[in-house]
Design an enzyme around this catalytic site. Structure first.
Site, PDB file in Angstrom:
ATOM      1  N   ASP A 114      33.109   9.035  27.025  1.00  0.00           N
ATOM      2  CA  ASP A 114      31.901   8.317  26.953  1.00  0.00           C
ATOM      3  C   ASP A 114      31.138   8.451  25.824  1.00  0.00           C
ATOM      4  OD1 ASP A 114      32.767   7.381  29.481  1.00  0.00           O
ATOM      5  OD2 ASP A 114      31.606   8.580  30.852  1.00  0.00           O
ATOM      6  N   ARG A 115      30.348   7.712  25.420  1.00  0.00           N
ATOM      7  CA  ARG A 115      29.607   7.784  24.378  1.00  0.00           C
ATOM      8  C   ARG A 115      28.615   8.989  24.255  1.00  0.00           C
ATOM      9  NH1 ARG A 115      24.541   5.689  21.908  1.00  0.00           N
ATOM     10  NH2 ARG A 115      23.724   5.272  23.946  1.00  0.00           N
TER      11      ARG A 115
END
Length: 243
Positions: A93-94
């Protein structure tokens, strides 16, 4: 009162467009909490803190694999812009930091490595800070369904895919717990959804009920693939929260 992005633009001497982009990317916090609404109104005395995005660092490289230290707030697919001859083997995830692996596209090693992930033979260990006191080890075995409408969001559902997460508490500080999470599967937002399902959402994970923070407190600590083993140390920001 004035709109947040306009105040930020004045503080940093940048354009309103640049200020709004920084807020939209989750890089701006106020009083230790991430600012999520660029058009929200705040006091002119508000002091903003901008998260500095670091460049990915090489942990290891040979002709088959490239192990990187992914900074928080960098999209996984953007790593290939720094290393254009490599392709992603998996994603984070970012806002998740830590170890991520790249390979040579369509190589024999790529094919074999994908099969290891598919057959759940890859060891993946994460560190996270969760809300609440978690005092005992727990195995979470709940199916996860992911819905993608503009952005991905997952939930526990009997219609979902099998997902298994093993959670071990490491340290308790106040009403927060540092945990180790080992995942056998790799569903979208798996650790985040599983921890939220037992009322211990990850600190900073407001999408799934966690307390606001400057970032999602989730870190890919270790990964083992074939004879390769790579690890990334606990982020310093974790140490400031768990004392």
């Amino acid at each position: 009162m004035q709109k947040a992005y306009k105040l930020l633009a004045l503080q940093e001497n940048i354009s309103n467009k640049e200020a709004k982009a920084l807020i939209d990317k989750g890089l701006v916090s106020v009083n230790g909490k991430r600012l999520s609404i660029a058009r929200g109104e705040l006091s002119p005395k508000t002091i903003f803190v901008i998260q500095k995005v670091q460049k990915p660092q090489i942990i290891f490289q040979d002709e088959q694999i490239l192990a990187l230290e992914k900074p928080a707030f960098v999209e996984s697919y953007d790593l290939c812009k720094f290393f254009p001859t490599w392709s992603l083997l998996h994603r984070l995830d970012r806002e998740t930091s830590g170890v991520i692996l790249l390979i040579k596209e369509n190589s024999d090693f790529h094919t074999k490595a994908k099969m290891e992930f598919k057959n759940q033979k890859v060891y993946k260990e994460y560190l996270a800070i969760v809300n609440g006191i978690l005092s005992e080890e727990i195995e979470i075995n709940k199916p996860i369904l992911t819905i993608k409408k503009g952005f991905a969001k997952s939930k526990i559902s009997k219609d979902g895919l099998p997902a298994l997460t093993q959670v071990t508490p490491l340290q308790i500080s106040g009403k927060k717990t540092l945990i180790k999470a080992v995942i056998k599967t790799g569903r979208t937002h798996q650790i985040r959804v599983h921890l939220a399902s037992i009322s211990h959402p990850i600190f900073g994970d407001t999408l799934y009920g966690g307390s606001p923070s400057s970032r999602l407190m989730l870190h890919a600590h270790k990964i083992t693939l074939f004879d390769y083993e790579f690890s990334s140390p606990q982020p310093t920001i974790f140490q400031g929260i768990i004392q």
